[in-house]
Design a protein around this motif. Sequence first.
Motif, PDB file in Angstrom:
ATOM      1  N   GLY A 193       0.822  -1.205   0.000  1.00 14.83           N
ATOM      2  CA  GLY A 193       0.000   0.000   0.000  1.00 14.83           C
ATOM      3  C   GLY A 193       0.855   1.254   0.000  1.00 14.83           C
ATOM      4  N   ASP A 194       0.346   2.316  -0.598  1.00 15.47           N
ATOM      5  CA  ASP A 194       1.016   3.618  -0.597  1.00 15.47           C
ATOM      6  C   ASP A 194       0.431   4.497   0.499  1.00 15.47           C
ATOM      7  OD1 ASP A 194       2.794   3.903  -3.209  1.00 15.47           O
ATOM      8  OD2 ASP A 194       0.988   2.792  -3.768  1.00 15.47           O
ATOM      9  N   MET A 195       1.299   5.245   1.200  1.00 18.36           N
ATOM     10  CA  MET A 195       0.863   6.226   2.188  1.00 18.36           C
ATOM     11  C   MET A 195       1.199   7.616   1.671  1.00 18.36           C
ATOM     12  SD  MET A 195       2.115   4.416   5.736  1.00 18.36           S
ATOM     13  CE  MET A 195       1.378   5.656   6.814  1.00 18.36           C
ATOM     14  N   LEU A 196       0.176   8.463   1.558  1.00 24.37           N
ATOM     15  CA  LEU A 196       0.362   9.816   1.050  1.00 24.37           C
ATOM     16  C   LEU A 196      -0.201  10.826   2.031  1.00 24.37           C
ATOM     17  CD1 LEU A 196      -0.736   9.319  -2.679  1.00 24.37           C
ATOM     18  CD2 LEU A 196       1.608   9.469  -1.819  1.00 24.37           C
ATOM     19  N   LEU A 197       0.532  11.921   2.222  1.00 27.74           N
ATOM     20  CA  LEU A 197       0.033  13.040   3.011  1.00 27.74           C
ATOM     21  C   LEU A 197      -0.976  13.825   2.184  1.00 27.74           C
ATOM     22  CD1 LEU A 197       3.460  14.233   4.410  1.00 27.74           C
ATOM     23  CD2 LEU A 197       1.587  13.354   5.804  1.00 27.74           C
ATOM     24  N   THR A 240       7.376   4.873  -5.575  1.00 23.43           N
ATOM     25  CA  THR A 240       7.533   3.563  -6.204  1.00 23.43           C
ATOM     26  C   THR A 240       7.579   2.526  -5.101  1.00 23.43           C
ATOM     27  OG1 THR A 240       8.787   2.262  -7.827  1.00 23.43           O
ATOM     28  CG2 THR A 240      10.069   3.550  -6.255  1.00 23.43           C
ATOM     29  N   HIS A 241       7.084   1.349  -5.367  1.00 27.31           N
ATOM     30  CA  HIS A 241       7.183   0.234  -4.433  1.00 27.31           C
ATOM     31  C   HIS A 241       6.715   0.624  -3.023  1.00 27.31           C
ATOM     32  CE1 HIS A 241       9.524  -1.256  -7.792  1.00 27.31           C
ATOM     33  NE2 HIS A 241       9.444  -2.470  -7.279  1.00 27.31           N
ATOM     34  N   SER A 242       5.608   1.350  -2.962  1.00 29.51           N
ATOM     35  CA  SER A 242       4.903   1.643  -1.710  1.00 29.51           C
ATOM     36  C   SER A 242       5.569   2.691  -0.833  1.00 29.51           C
ATOM     37  CB  SER A 242       4.696   0.357  -0.880  1.00 29.51           C
ATOM     38  OG  SER A 242       4.037  -0.624  -1.638  1.00 29.51           O
ATOM     39  N   PHE A 243       6.549   3.413  -1.350  1.00 26.79           N
ATOM     40  CA  PHE A 243       7.185   4.440  -0.529  1.00 26.79           C
ATOM     41  C   PHE A 243       7.318   5.738  -1.304  1.00 26.79           C
ATOM     42  CE2 PHE A 243      11.137   6.346   1.404  1.00 26.79           C
ATOM     43  CZ  PHE A 243      10.495   6.794   2.551  1.00 26.79           C
ATOM     44  N   GLY A 244       6.947   6.847  -0.638  1.00 26.72           N
ATOM     45  CA  GLY A 244       7.064   8.168  -1.246  1.00 26.72           C
ATOM     46  C   GLY A 244       8.329   8.859  -0.756  1.00 26.72           C
ATOM     47  N   MET A 245       9.391   8.778  -1.525  1.00 23.66           N
ATOM     48  CA  MET A 245      10.664   9.391  -1.144  1.00 23.66           C
ATOM     49  C   MET A 245      10.549  10.911  -1.154  1.00 23.66           C
ATOM     50  SD  MET A 245      13.135   6.981  -3.487  1.00 23.66           S
ATOM     51  CE  MET A 245      12.735   5.229  -3.665  1.00 23.66           C
ATOM     52  N   ASN A 246      11.111  11.560  -0.142  1.00 22.91           N
ATOM     53  CA  ASN A 246      11.177  13.024  -0.006  1.00 22.91           C
ATOM     54  C   ASN A 246       9.865  13.667   0.431  1.00 22.91           C
ATOM     55  OD1 ASN A 246      13.925  13.100  -1.340  1.00 22.91           O
ATOM     56  ND2 ASN A 246      12.679  12.368  -3.053  1.00 22.91           N
ATOM     57  N   GLN A 247       8.830  12.882   0.635  1.00 21.74           N
ATOM     58  CA  GLN A 247       7.516  13.427   0.991  1.00 21.74           C
ATOM     59  C   GLN A 247       7.571  14.086   2.370  1.00 21.74           C
ATOM     60  OE1 GLN A 247       2.943  11.825   0.880  1.00 21.74           O
ATOM     61  NE2 GLN A 247       4.494  10.383   1.566  1.00 21.74           N
ATOM     62  N   ARG A 248       7.038  15.316   2.466  1.00 22.25           N
ATOM     63  CA  ARG A 248       6.947  15.970   3.769  1.00 22.25           C
ATOM     64  C   ARG A 248       5.946  17.121   3.694  1.00 22.25           C
ATOM     65  NH1 ARG A 248      11.799  15.936   5.323  1.00 22.25           N
ATOM     66  NH2 ARG A 248      11.859  17.427   7.046  1.00 22.25           N
ATOM     67  N   MET A 249       5.360  17.425   4.852  1.00 25.60           N
ATOM     68  CA  MET A 249       4.456  18.555   4.997  1.00 25.60           C
ATOM     69  C   MET A 249       4.936  19.422   6.148  1.00 25.60           C
ATOM     70  SD  MET A 249       0.433  18.743   6.163  1.00 25.60           S
ATOM     71  CE  MET A 249      -0.253  18.236   4.592  1.00 25.60           C
ATOM     72  N   VAL A 250       4.895  20.743   5.943  1.00 28.27           N
ATOM     73  CA  VAL A 250       5.211  21.702   6.989  1.00 28.27           C
ATOM     74  C   VAL A 250       4.020  22.637   7.139  1.00 28.27           C
ATOM     75  CG1 VAL A 250       6.786  23.491   7.792  1.00 28.27           C
ATOM     76  CG2 VAL A 250       7.670  21.564   6.428  1.00 28.27           C
ATOM     77  N   VAL A 251       3.477  22.710   8.360  1.00 26.63           N
ATOM     78  CA  VAL A 251       2.423  23.671   8.680  1.00 26.63           C
ATOM     79  C   VAL A 251       3.116  24.968   9.084  1.00 26.63           C
ATOM     80  CG1 VAL A 251       0.400  24.158  10.093  1.00 26.63           C
ATOM     81  CG2 VAL A 251       0.956  21.785   9.474  1.00 26.63           C
ATOM     82  N   LEU A 252       2.914  26.025   8.301  1.00 23.23           N
ATOM     83  CA  LEU A 252       3.658  27.268   8.489  1.00 23.23           C
ATOM     84  C   LEU A 252       3.065  28.104   9.620  1.00 23.23           C
ATOM     85  CD1 LEU A 252       4.232  28.234   4.752  1.00 23.23           C
ATOM     86  CD2 LEU A 252       5.798  27.048   6.302  1.00 23.23           C
ATOM     87  N   LYS A 253       3.898  28.968  10.159  1.00 23.47           N
ATOM     88  CA  LYS A 253       3.476  29.820  11.275  1.00 23.47           C
ATOM     89  C   LYS A 253       2.623  30.974  10.761  1.00 23.47           C
ATOM     90  CE  LYS A 253       5.207  32.252  15.335  1.00 23.47           C
ATOM     91  NZ  LYS A 253       6.415  32.612  16.134  1.00 23.47           N
TER      92      LYS A 253
END
Length: 553
Positions: free
Chosen positions: A339-343, A491-504
């Motif tokens: 399975g893929d996990m996405l923000l 690819t292959h169920s992993f999102g490389m470099n994925q990140r979220m930042v909630v800004l101030k």
Amino acid sequence: MTSTTIVLFLLLTSIVILLSSTSSQTLPPYSGFQGEWRLLQTSIGISAMHMQLLATDEVIIFDRTDFGQSNLSLPGRRCRYDPNDTVLRVDCTAHSILYHVNTNTFWPLMVQTDTWCSSGSVLPNGTLVQTGGYNDGDHVIRTFTPCLDGTCDWVEFPNYLSQRRWYATNQILPEGRIIVIGGRRQFNYEFFPHSSNYASSSQNFFSFRFLRETTDQSENNLYPFVHLLPDGNLFIFANTRSILLDYTQNHVIKEFPRIPGGDPRNYPSSGSSVLLPLDENKASIEAEIMVCGGAPQDSFSSASQGTFTSAVHTCGRLQVGAQNPNWIMEDMPIPRVMGDMLLLPTGDIILINGAGLGTAGWERGRAPVLTPVIYRPTEHFVGRFLVMSPSSRPRLYHSSAILLRDGRVLVGGNNPHTNYNFTNVEYPTDLSLEAFSPPYLSDEYNLVRPSILSTNGIVRYKEVFWVTFTVPEYLSVNVLSVRIIMPPFTTHSFGMNQRMVVLKLIGVTRLTPDSYYVTVVGPSKAEVAPPGYYMLFMVHAGIPSSGTWVNVQ
């Protein structure tokens, strides 16, 4: 005006809406709506094994060259001549495409060497750097730079990589470099571009004993989960173990407790992982890792004998900065492997694609999990998982998914065979593309949905900037946020470099009865948000706007 002058001006202006002075507004989350699916393309000619969204709203999609011919011809009677290819040395079909999201069209691209099970990251200037693969592609760096005239294509640099990179993982770093970690039988890492500044060594790769220690007979620490943390170190998860690595000194700072249950989570057991959103509004930024799904220890060998074991049903969360970090485990509604996990823009996580039985690898998965699940990390422990509407298309081995700027999730792929096979098999090769629209895109939320009118194209660290926007009904500031998402290479169920930042957020100013501008501070440092292109979203009462592209510098 300086940043300080701007802030003082806003605070003294009578129409500023203070963040603490407006009554909170809440909506019933997703009020029974379970999202919907739409088929975008019945065939793009290739199977979507790898995906990367670019800042032009185009998606690079590719699979491998040694499937033989694809179902998409190269334009202009071009052909690929590769004496090293294991299947077809003269191939006039494409194995990569450029998909245009806004027009739902695609264009074939030419890859010269084999990209099977490779990795990638996007540089701060928007160029995709794609690393490794199989056979004659395992030492290759490939780049793709978007352009306006439609002439863009892959550029390849043979033998750039020091070591064979097949099933490796990439991560963009605070200084804009890329680290490439592991690969099959590769217990080391290297950097792009090459540099001798790391660990006081002149060599181009660095031994990494942790990968050797976490390898078993199935070699199931491939595609290790790698996340850049706000302290500048790397969290690396392989099999059941995880560490904190100072890559500048090639030094393991600490090892975390093993994830409970003893089930491996990396290829071919193929769970997935995300770094939960980093919130700049808190006194200190807390980094928390989540790992979900996978397959029990002997699943690969069992599937080879025709016995398909139930996939792992647990997720684990780890606060890496805690004094005594320990995994907190939760049960998913549906066991899932591959399975893929996405923000999502809301800060929730979607788990999509995969199987309920077996493991990754040729013909080793069964019981497709057609139903996405949305996980809400900030909700109470009970009820964090929401079950969505099912797709009609299995997405097993060699499928992928990415978030689009409009909030949809693009899904493609499925080819558990050693070639393209459309007949007389349980799960035929799938060349289609479809999109899943999460519940927040439902029309019932249009009255509170923000729409971004304008913002800075460039966002600088620690500097104030504005976002102007509208809300059709009325604004409740206590449920307003601005956040940025770096699109992953999946690819292959992993999102490389994925990140979220909630800004101030500093304040919100009303311009007209339904339009406003919000004052926001750029990310605090590159360790929190590495330089590059991000999708910026506004979220109001749990409902996101469409995103807009910004370049963080």
